[in-house]
Scaffold this active site. Structure first.
Site, PDB file in Angstrom:
ATOM      1  N   ARG A 191       0.853  -1.183   0.000  1.00 61.96           N
ATOM      2  CA  ARG A 191       0.000   0.000   0.000  1.00 61.96           C
ATOM      3  C   ARG A 191       0.888   1.232   0.000  1.00 61.96           C
ATOM      4  NH1 ARG A 191      -3.792  -2.258  -1.549  1.00 61.96           N
ATOM      5  NH2 ARG A 191      -5.954  -2.222  -0.838  1.00 61.96           N
ATOM      6  N   GLU A 217      -1.557   8.474  -3.763  1.00 61.69           N
ATOM      7  CA  GLU A 217      -1.941   8.137  -5.134  1.00 61.69           C
ATOM      8  C   GLU A 217      -3.376   8.605  -5.422  1.00 61.69           C
ATOM      9  OE1 GLU A 217      -3.383   3.535  -4.961  1.00 61.69           O
ATOM     10  OE2 GLU A 217      -1.226   3.816  -4.722  1.00 61.69           O
ATOM     11  N   HIS A 258      -1.002   0.934  -9.591  1.00 63.65           N
ATOM     12  CA  HIS A 258      -1.814   0.133  -8.665  1.00 63.65           C
ATOM     13  C   HIS A 258      -2.639  -0.911  -9.429  1.00 63.65           C
ATOM     14  CE1 HIS A 258      -3.850   0.327  -4.436  1.00 63.65           C
ATOM     15  NE2 HIS A 258      -3.833  -0.910  -4.913  1.00 63.65           N
TER      16      HIS A 258
END
Length: 328
Positions: free
Chosen positions: A240, A269, A287
């Protein structure tokens, strides 16, 4: 009898939306707008359930404004966008989508490791820029993967999947650090050896991060940890954003303090630290570790199943918390 009203906060597969419509009155966001906190709170008005992704923050303020809310189903295995204690206190069930993305994410973690170690992105940019004019013995010579040592921080389902690929597929020496040690049986299956974080950082040729995000795991890798790694080592983060101090990583890469990094998740992000965009020795992906059609479809369906099972059978499939007196 009227159907319960739910919100689907981001675009999902149309067939999953259709299955939800059989049980619920659905307000959907197939335009896939990323709503502000205020807009999300407004859209939640009158909704007893919601299907969310990592971009929707469920916190105390939203819960206070929507006391009718009973369940929020996250289409992700991670849930750092949920304030779970606040949800529990408000009597709201939280759920996520574990297991269905384990193998796909482990595949991607290994793909990102390979791309990082073998300098694939860097060499492709070189080729596309028309700079390839001759062969040379050391052109984009990278790090060995087969037979090297991989250090995995976070040895849950995905970490174990990476360990199996490393040990059984690439003959790698697997060391790991985790909040708790695996059973002897699982260690044997993964051919993995438990070590301290310090030993892992000093020993591993490749460091792979698969630890869940929490206040305790924030900046698991920062300047001090990067300084402990080998100058020839690579770092891969599929965990993460926030697990790595991206500013410190950009500096370490620019100084060649470590050889390279592969990063799929970022602090803040979709914004990316500008320093990471300037260095050549990093592979950056947006991602996408779980991004196969089959897996993303399974994630969406499990999130939908959590909503449908809660309202039809009184229990979510994969709940994250226990809420007294709030079964449907």
């Amino acid at each position: 009898m009227s159907k319960p009203s739910i919100l689907v906060a981001r675009a999902i597969f149309p067939e999953v939306l259709q299955s939800l419509a059989q049980v619920f009155e659905v307000e959907s966001n197939q335009a896939d707008e990323v709503w502000s906190a205020a807009e999300l709170t407004r859209r939640m008005q009158g909704k007893v359930g919601a299907l969310t992704t990592g971009s929707e923050r469920i916190d105390a303020a939203l819960l206070q404004a929507n006391p009718q809310l009973r369940i929020v189903a996250n289409m992700a295995v991670g849930f750092n966008n949920f304030d779970v204690p606040a949800m529990t206190a408000a009597g709201v069930v939280a759920s996520n989508t574990p297991d269905v993305l384990t193998e796909t994410t482990a595949d991607f973690g290994f793909a990102l490791l390979m791309a990082t170690a073998r300098r694939i992105t860097e060499s492709e940019h070189f080729l596309r820029a028309g700079q390839w004019t001759k062969w040379s013995y050391d052109m984009f010579a990278g790090a060995e993967v087969h037979g090297s040592t991989i250090g995995i921080i976070g040895m849950g389902r995905i970490g174990q999947g990476i360990a199996r690929r490393a040990a059984h597929g690439f003959g790698m020496n697997v060391i790991y650090h985790n909040r708790s040690r695996l059973s002897a049986e699982l260690e044997a299956e993964c051919k993995a050896r438990y070590v301290s974080k310090e030993e892992l950082l000093k020993t591993a040729d490749h460091v792979m991060l698969v630890v869940p995000y929490s206040a305790e795991s924030h900046h698991t890798i920062g300047a001090a940890e990067l300084a402990q790694m080998k100058s020839t080592a690579t770092l891969v983060n599929i965990a993460r954003g926030g697990i790595v101090n991206d500013a410190a990583l950009a500096k370490a890469l620019a100084a060649r303090q470590i050889a390279a990094a592969g990063i799929d998740v970022f602090e803040g992000e979709p914004s990316v630290h500008p320093g990471l965009l300037k260095v050549p020795n990093v592979v950056l992906t947006p991602h996408i570790a779980s991004a196969t059609v089959k897996t993303r479809r399974a994630m969406a369906q499990l999130a939908a199943d959590n909503l449908m099972e809660f309202f039809t059978k009184g229990q979510a499939v994969t709940p994250l918390n226990t809420v007294a007196g709030r079964a449907a």
